[in-house]
Design an enzyme around this catalytic site. Structure first.
Site, mmCIF file in Angstrom:
data_model
loop_
_atom_site.group_PDB
_atom_site.id
_atom_site.type_symbol
_atom_site.label_atom_id
_atom_site.label_comp_id
_atom_site.label_asym_id
_atom_site.label_seq_id
_atom_site.Cartn_x
_atom_site.Cartn_y
_atom_site.Cartn_z
ATOM 1 N N LYS A 27 -90.009 -46.798 8.855
ATOM 2 C CA LYS A 27 -89.685 -48.157 9.289
ATOM 3 C C LYS A 27 -90.884 -48.795 9.983
ATOM 4 C CE LYS A 27 -85.415 -48.528 10.694
ATOM 5 N NZ LYS A 27 -84.390 -48.113 11.674
ATOM 6 N N ARG A 97 -85.096 -49.294 17.739
ATOM 7 C CA ARG A 97 -84.709 -48.743 16.440
ATOM 8 C C ARG A 97 -85.380 -47.400 16.209
ATOM 9 N NH1 ARG A 97 -86.571 -53.483 12.441
ATOM 10 N NH2 ARG A 97 -84.952 -52.573 11.126
ATOM 11 N N GLY A 106 -78.566 -39.754 9.903
ATOM 12 C CA GLY A 106 -78.002 -38.970 10.997
ATOM 13 C C GLY A 106 -78.527 -39.362 12.364
ATOM 14 N N MET A 108 -79.971 -41.892 15.659
ATOM 15 C CA MET A 108 -79.361 -42.845 16.569
ATOM 16 C C MET A 108 -79.252 -44.213 15.914
ATOM 17 S SD MET A 108 -80.683 -44.474 20.102
ATOM 18 C CE MET A 108 -81.273 -45.943 19.296
ATOM 19 N N ARG A 352 -88.342 -50.753 2.440
ATOM 20 C CA ARG A 352 -88.634 -49.359 2.079
ATOM 21 C C ARG A 352 -88.364 -49.205 0.595
ATOM 22 N NH1 ARG A 352 -83.462 -46.914 5.303
ATOM 23 N NH2 ARG A 352 -82.022 -48.435 4.519
ATOM 24 N N HIS A 468 -72.277 -47.619 3.979
ATOM 25 C CA HIS A 468 -72.727 -46.236 4.177
ATOM 26 C C HIS A 468 -72.329 -45.357 2.990
ATOM 27 C CE1 HIS A 468 -72.267 -42.078 5.734
ATOM 28 N NE2 HIS A 468 -73.436 -42.357 6.300
ATOM 29 N N ARG A 575 -77.683 -14.472 -25.882
ATOM 30 C CA ARG A 575 -76.962 -13.244 -25.516
ATOM 31 C C ARG A 575 -76.026 -12.888 -26.665
ATOM 32 N NH1 ARG A 575 -76.235 -16.998 -21.696
ATOM 33 N NH2 ARG A 575 -77.214 -16.716 -19.650
ATOM 34 N N GLU A 759 -86.747 -7.198 -15.640
ATOM 35 C CA GLU A 759 -85.689 -7.510 -14.680
ATOM 36 C C GLU A 759 -85.480 -6.392 -13.676
ATOM 37 O OE1 GLU A 759 -82.094 -8.214 -16.937
ATOM 38 O OE2 GLU A 759 -82.749 -6.828 -18.484
ATOM 39 N N SER A 778 -89.842 -11.442 -21.055
ATOM 40 C CA SER A 778 -89.059 -12.560 -20.562
ATOM 41 C C SER A 778 -88.510 -12.132 -19.205
ATOM 42 C CB SER A 778 -87.923 -12.879 -21.532
ATOM 43 O OG SER A 778 -87.112 -13.886 -20.975
ATOM 44 N N GLY A 780 -86.116 -11.842 -16.518
ATOM 45 C CA GLY A 780 -84.690 -12.061 -16.267
ATOM 46 C C GLY A 780 -84.527 -12.161 -14.766
ATOM 47 N N THR A 781 -84.729 -13.365 -14.250
ATOM 48 C CA THR A 781 -84.852 -13.477 -12.793
ATOM 49 C C THR A 781 -83.521 -13.328 -12.063
ATOM 50 O OG1 THR A 781 -84.929 -15.858 -13.132
ATOM 51 C CG2 THR A 781 -87.016 -14.741 -12.709
ATOM 52 N N ASN A 782 -82.392 -13.405 -12.786
ATOM 53 C CA ASN A 782 -81.122 -13.133 -12.091
ATOM 54 C C ASN A 782 -81.074 -11.667 -11.678
ATOM 55 O OD1 ASN A 782 -80.441 -15.725 -12.648
ATOM 56 N ND2 ASN A 782 -79.028 -15.236 -14.305
ATOM 57 N N CYS A 845 -86.117 -16.525 -18.287
ATOM 58 C CA CYS A 845 -84.789 -17.000 -18.641
ATOM 59 C C CYS A 845 -83.908 -16.751 -17.428
ATOM 60 C CB CYS A 845 -84.260 -16.297 -19.879
ATOM 61 S SG CYS A 845 -84.155 -14.520 -19.716
ATOM 62 N N TYR A 865 -93.376 -20.377 -21.327
ATOM 63 C CA TYR A 865 -92.190 -21.213 -21.380
ATOM 64 C C TYR A 865 -91.200 -20.845 -20.283
ATOM 65 C CZ TYR A 865 -89.643 -17.323 -23.475
ATOM 66 O OH TYR A 865 -89.067 -16.110 -23.684
HETATM 67 P P1 ADP Z 1 -81.097 -48.519 10.224
HETATM 68 O O1 ADP Z 1 -82.157 -47.492 10.332
HETATM 69 O O2 ADP Z 1 -79.728 -47.973 10.372
HETATM 70 O O3 ADP Z 1 -81.274 -49.403 9.029
HETATM 71 P P2 ADP Z 1 -82.232 -50.662 11.776
HETATM 72 O O4 ADP Z 1 -83.183 -50.276 12.819
HETATM 73 O O5 ADP Z 1 -82.810 -51.167 10.524
HETATM 74 O O6 ADP Z 1 -81.251 -49.453 11.515
HETATM 75 O O7 ADP Z 1 -81.285 -51.736 12.401
HETATM 76 C C1 ADP Z 1 -80.084 -52.064 11.827
HETATM 77 C C2 ADP Z 1 -79.936 -53.563 11.779
HETATM 78 O O8 ADP Z 1 -80.102 -54.118 13.059
HETATM 79 C C3 ADP Z 1 -80.953 -54.288 10.942
HETATM 80 O O9 ADP Z 1 -80.623 -54.331 9.609
HETATM 81 C C4 ADP Z 1 -80.886 -55.663 11.515
HETATM 82 O O10 ADP Z 1 -79.848 -56.380 10.926
HETATM 83 C C5 ADP Z 1 -80.618 -55.407 12.953
HETATM 84 N N1 ADP Z 1 -81.875 -55.538 13.711
HETATM 85 C C6 ADP Z 1 -82.792 -54.592 13.953
HETATM 86 N N2 ADP Z 1 -83.827 -55.094 14.632
HETATM 87 C C7 ADP Z 1 -83.565 -56.407 14.812
HETATM 88 C C8 ADP Z 1 -84.271 -57.485 15.423
HETATM 89 N N3 ADP Z 1 -85.466 -57.315 15.962
HETATM 90 N N4 ADP Z 1 -83.687 -58.689 15.401
HETATM 91 C C9 ADP Z 1 -82.480 -58.859 14.822
HETATM 92 N N5 ADP Z 1 -81.780 -57.919 14.239
HETATM 93 C C10 ADP Z 1 -82.311 -56.683 14.218
HETATM 94 MG MG MG Z 2 -82.328 -50.736 8.579
#
Ligand code: ADP
Ligand code: MG
Ligand code: MG
Length: 886
Positions: A27, A97, A106, A108, A352, A468, A575, A759, A778, A780-782, A845, A865
């Site tokens: 990010k 962020r 996973g 924050m 991204r 999600h 086989r 094998e 050949s 036979g890695t199992n 194989c 192969y």
């Molecule tokens: P994630 O990694 O879950 O995508 P982000 O860090 O991208 O989390 O944040 C989630 C959302 O929070 C973003 O899509 C955006 O809508 C909002 N956000 C993040 N930073 C800002 C910011 N500087 N101003 C306004 N909204 C923000």
């Molecule tokens: Mg995001």
């Protein structure tokens, strides 16, 4: 000079850039890159992943110079935005962020609107002239901070909000007033005090550091650890923290927030695909609270009747279209972007490389070559071999009868059936017992990842194409129907109800079609896919770069045809025991086993001979002269006899053999360790007539086709479980005699190869001796894995999962070849084998032949192969190309 830990971006300039992901996280690196290429990004700074590493090394403390760097960079944001953090009149608000090298659900959650307190909120009121907005922002902040930084139970605050709505008799958040939000801020803080015994931090600096530390802290939370384990992300990487000036998508109807993909992530089609919400903040779009609107009318996204961004905000939309162009030209890949519009001004918040389905991945790679954006090599490297698995999955049989009970969004393609379950833990537990389940949720969250992983498919009632569930399922290559508002999910009674009132309970069977978004009752039959068009084109490029050949393991003419269709260049393992189990033949096979005289056995084998011959004719025909390696009988004989009382009695009747005799034979054939027992070449040595018959069948089949149909065939006869060269020389001599006899009888010219499986560790270690006889190896890695580890695959289920869960082994050695041990034996055997027979043909194989990492290993080891199951042939071809290119 002190080390640099903080990297600024803003005002058209940035300290970082896109290729600094290791240091700045994905990010942060891309925020910097977007800033430097002139895109509108709110200013901010990234605290590097090194600080995370230091944090854990030094007992959760920071480098001494960090605080000063943070405040210097904060000052830069203040200057660019013309606001001051904590200023009562003109306060700057921040977002904090997380952002690791790889995107990690996973981690924050983001904290928005940081810097608000009872004083600064008044500044926001004055500045925006919108009291409702200011207090809405404030309560959101308290809620998010309480949840993600203080670890407060989410439900408590959600409950207060629901209570408020009830009290005011309204349905939507949007119906609440400034006064209501103000009340709620107070109630939230009181609840935090009551539950956690802490005063909500009023000091913006304390808030900021609280959030920064929470991001670093979340690197080691359970969700993140689980996610890393599932995705092989090392714990050492650490996360970066991004602190950024806030822009507001919720200041009125000229504001909005949205997410988009520069191309359709589901099909790969080249059109701009996204969703947005007017007057909304942050993750409202993906949270499924309100139904998002499409950004344009290019396609019906399922939310077709809502006005699009192109219609409501045409100028911002046009600007976004330009940015889409710039981003694709710059990154040369499909991008997944997040944006916010504050009072008609567009801001970019993230970009991204977008996750995509396998079909999309292929289409985008091929299209981008055609558009001149990337070259063929890049296209080939862009498609992950493991991702192809998804493509090779079946789709619903178009002619099958189906009862569609609900329709949702086509979030991730594929067609799957299974029993309905309603919670992730249960999905995991059921899947462990071998059942196929469909996980049904109102919506999913990162806590559900393990269940999503275990399920065949996922069905959610809420959330859009970027929810999600949808994003994670696409990443996993799992079938998913999302946002199926037509069903009402009832967790308490473990059931869901459709619009027509149909109730589907836990354990009921349903089928999902992730390409259409349909939910069906029962199991609907599926068909396999057509591998034409873009797929064929890409695979053509794959074969240009690949140097190692790919064969398939196939025992029947049908499998052989499938293998060829998937591009196999031969059969690496045919086989013969499966042929023995055929209903017609098993009687003759049993007759052979039960006769204690050679004559009797030969009589029985003579019955099998024509059948085996016709098997091989079928396979050779399908393979049209491509090499076929046939393995002589391998399993212990007891496998062909009935084991229980009732079956033995039946057999005694049909074979006219007394039950007592039968039982005696069954008992005498019983083995304590069949895997290490009387099998493979040991059978060939003790009952040479069995192998003789098989060799005769192979050669007769080949000679027939050569003589009568003009084929050119070089049969490869493979003798299993060789431990010593002596075993091989004896069996080879027998085989050669039969081969020569058959060839002479047909009066044809034909070459043939006699080789062995490697094998057993002893075979690998004495491969130089064995190669004096063997014309090919050949691996036979199992069995080689079983014998190297000294474990039986059939019994390993009792401890291997525990080993993997507890990090005693990184991976299941039956899935990914153990390079350090088994791989070393392979390497030794290759070297030794070549030392006495320089042009010896080497192949592998077994299951590993279709595992991308193992294929790459085989390429490096110099094998000629790899052979795998027919459906994995394209995966192995692509992996081999990756190996050749890297
Ligand atoms: P994630 O990694 O879950 O995508 P982000 O860090 O991208 O989390 O944040 C989630 C959302 O929070 C973003 O899509 C955006 O809508 C909002 N956000 C993040 N930073 C800002 C910011 N500087 N101003 C306004 N909204 C923000
Ligand atoms: Mg995001
Ligand atoms: Mg998030």
């Amino acid at each position: 000079m002190a080390l640099k830990y903080v990297y600024f971006f803003g005002g058209g300039q940035a300290d970082g850039k896109a290729d600094m992901k290791n240091l700045l996280g994905g990010k942060g690196a891309n925020l910097a890159e977007m800033t430097s290429i002139g895109l509108p990004v709110p200013p901010g700074f990234t605290i590097s992943t090194e600080v995370c590493t230091e944090f854990y090394k030094n007992n959760r403390t920071h480098p001494a110079s960090l605080a000063a760097e943070v405040s210097a960079n904060l000052k830069k944001i203040e200057d660019l935005m013309g606001k001051k953090f904590g200023d009562p009149a003109n306060p700057l608000l921040l977002s904090v962020r997380s952002g690791a090298r790889a995107s990690m659900p996973g981690m924050m959650d983001t904290v928005l609107n940081l810097g608000l307190n009872d004083t600064t909120v008044k500044g926001i009121v004055a500045q925006s002239g919108d009291e409702r907005f200011a207090y809405d922002a404030y309560r959101r902040f308290v809620q998010m901070y309480a949840d993600v930084v203080l670890g407060m139970n989410k439900d408590t605050l959600d409950h207060l909000l629901e209570q408020k709505k009830e009290e005011r008799d309204v349905h939507f958040d949007t119906d609440l007033t400034a006064g209501d939000w103000k009340d709620l801020v107070g109630q939230y803080k009181a609840a935090i005090k009551a539950e956690l015994d802490i005063d909500f931090p009023e000091d913006p600096q304390e808030q900021l550091w609280g959030a920064i530390n929470a991001v670093f802290g979340s690197w080691m939370n359970q969700r993140a650890i689980t996610y890393r384990k599932l995705n092989n992300i090392p714990a050492e990487w650490g996360t970066a923290v991004n602190v950024q000036g806030m822009v507001f998508g919720n200041m009125g109807n000229d504001c909005a927030t949205g997410v988009a993909f520069t191309r359709d992530p589901s099909t790969g089609e080249n059109y701009f695909y996204g969703e947005f919400l007017v007057n909304a903040q942050g993750e409202d779009v993906v949270a499924g609270i309100r139904t998002p609107q499409p950004i344009n009318r290019a396609k019906d996204n399922g939310n077709g009747d809502l006005p699009s961004m192109e219609e409501v905000m045409p100028e911002c939309y046009q600007q976004l279209v330009q940015i889409r162009e710039i981003l694709e030209q710059h990154y040369k890949d499909m991008q997944d972007i997040e944006f916010t519009i504050e009072k008609g001004v567009l801001y970019m918040l993230q970009t991204r490389n977008g996750k995509r389905t396998a079909p999309a991945s292929i289409k985008i790679a091929v299209d981008m070559v055609n558009e001149g954006l990337i070259d063929k090599k890049t296209a080939v490297l862009r498609v992950a071999p493991s991702q192809l698995d998804q493509l090779l999955h079946p789709t619903l049989d178009p002619h099958a009868k189906k009862t569609v009970i609900a329709k949702g969004l086509p979030a991730s393609p594929g067609a799957v059936s299974g029993e309905v379950v309603f919670c992730a833990d249960e999905a995991e537990a059921e899947a462990k017992t071998g059942r196929k389940v469909i996980l049904v949720r109102i919506e999913t969250s990162p806590e559900d990842i393990h269940g999503m992983h275990a399920a065949q498919g996922i069905l959610t009632a809420r959330g859009g194409m970027t929810s999600h569930a949808a994003v994670v399922a696409r990443g996993m290559g799992k079938c998913c129907v999302a946002g199926c508002g037509e069903i009402k999910v009832d967790y308490t009674n473990e059931s869901f109800t459709t619009v027509t009132g149909q109730v589907v309970k836990k354990g009921d069977l349903i089928t999902l079609d992730g390409s259409k978004g349909e939910v069906m009752l029962g199991v609907v039959p599926t068909v396999s896919v057509q591998l034409t068009g873009d797929f064929a084109k890409l695979m053509g490029w794959v074969d240009e770069f690949r140097t190692m050949k790919i064969r398939a393991n196939a025992d029947t003419p049908h499998d052989a045809r499938v293998a060829r269709d998937f591009g196999a260049e031969g059969i690496g393992l045919c086989r013969t025991e499966h042929m023995f189990f055929d209903a017609e033949r098993i009687a003759a096979v049993r007759e052979m086993i039960l006769s204690d005289e050679l004559e009797g056995r030969e009589r029985a084998l003579a019955k099998i001979l024509p059948m085996q011959t016709s098997d091989f004719i079928g396979i050779f025909k399908e393979m049209k002269g491509l090499p076929v390696t046939i393995r002589l009988l391998d399993p212990p004989l007891h496998e062909f006899l009935p084991q229980n009382e009732k079956d033995i009695e039946e057999l005694s009747k049909t074979m006219k053999v007394p039950v007592k005799t039968l039982k005696y034979t069954v008992e005498s054939l019983h083995e304590f360790n069949p895997m290490l027992g009387h099998r493979g070449c040991r059978l060939g040595i003790t009952f040479p007539e069995i192998y003789d018959m098989q060799v005769r069948a192979i050669m007769t089949a080949a000679c027939e086709l050569v003589k009568n149909e003009g084929f050119s065939i070089v049969p490869e006869i493979m003798i299993p479980l060789i431990a010593t060269v002596k075993e091989l020389s004896v069996l080879k001599q027998n085989a050669v005699a039969i081969c020569e006899e058959v060839i002479a009888a047909y009066g044809v010219k034909m070459e043939y190869l006699i080789g062995t499986m490697i094998e057993l560790p002893r075979a690998a270690l004495t491969a130089d001796e064995i190669a004096t006889e063997a014309e090919f190896f050949s691996f036979g890695t199992n069995d080689l894995t079983q014998t190297t580890f000294g474990l039986s695959r059939d019994d390993a289920g009792k401890f291997l999962p525990f080993y993997i869960d507890n990090g005693i082994m990184d991976e299941d050695p039956f899935v990914t070849l153990d390079q350090a041990g088994v791989g070393q034996l392979v390497k030794i055997a290759c070297e030794k084998g070549r030392s006495t027979r320089p042009n010896i043909k080497l192949g592998i194989c077994g299951e590993h032949g279709g595992n991308p990492a193992s294929v790459i290993f085989c390429h490096k080891a110099g094998l000629n192969y790899a052979s795998c199951s027919p459906f994995r042939v394209p995966i192995a071809r692509l992996a081999a190309a990756h190996a050749a290119l890297s």
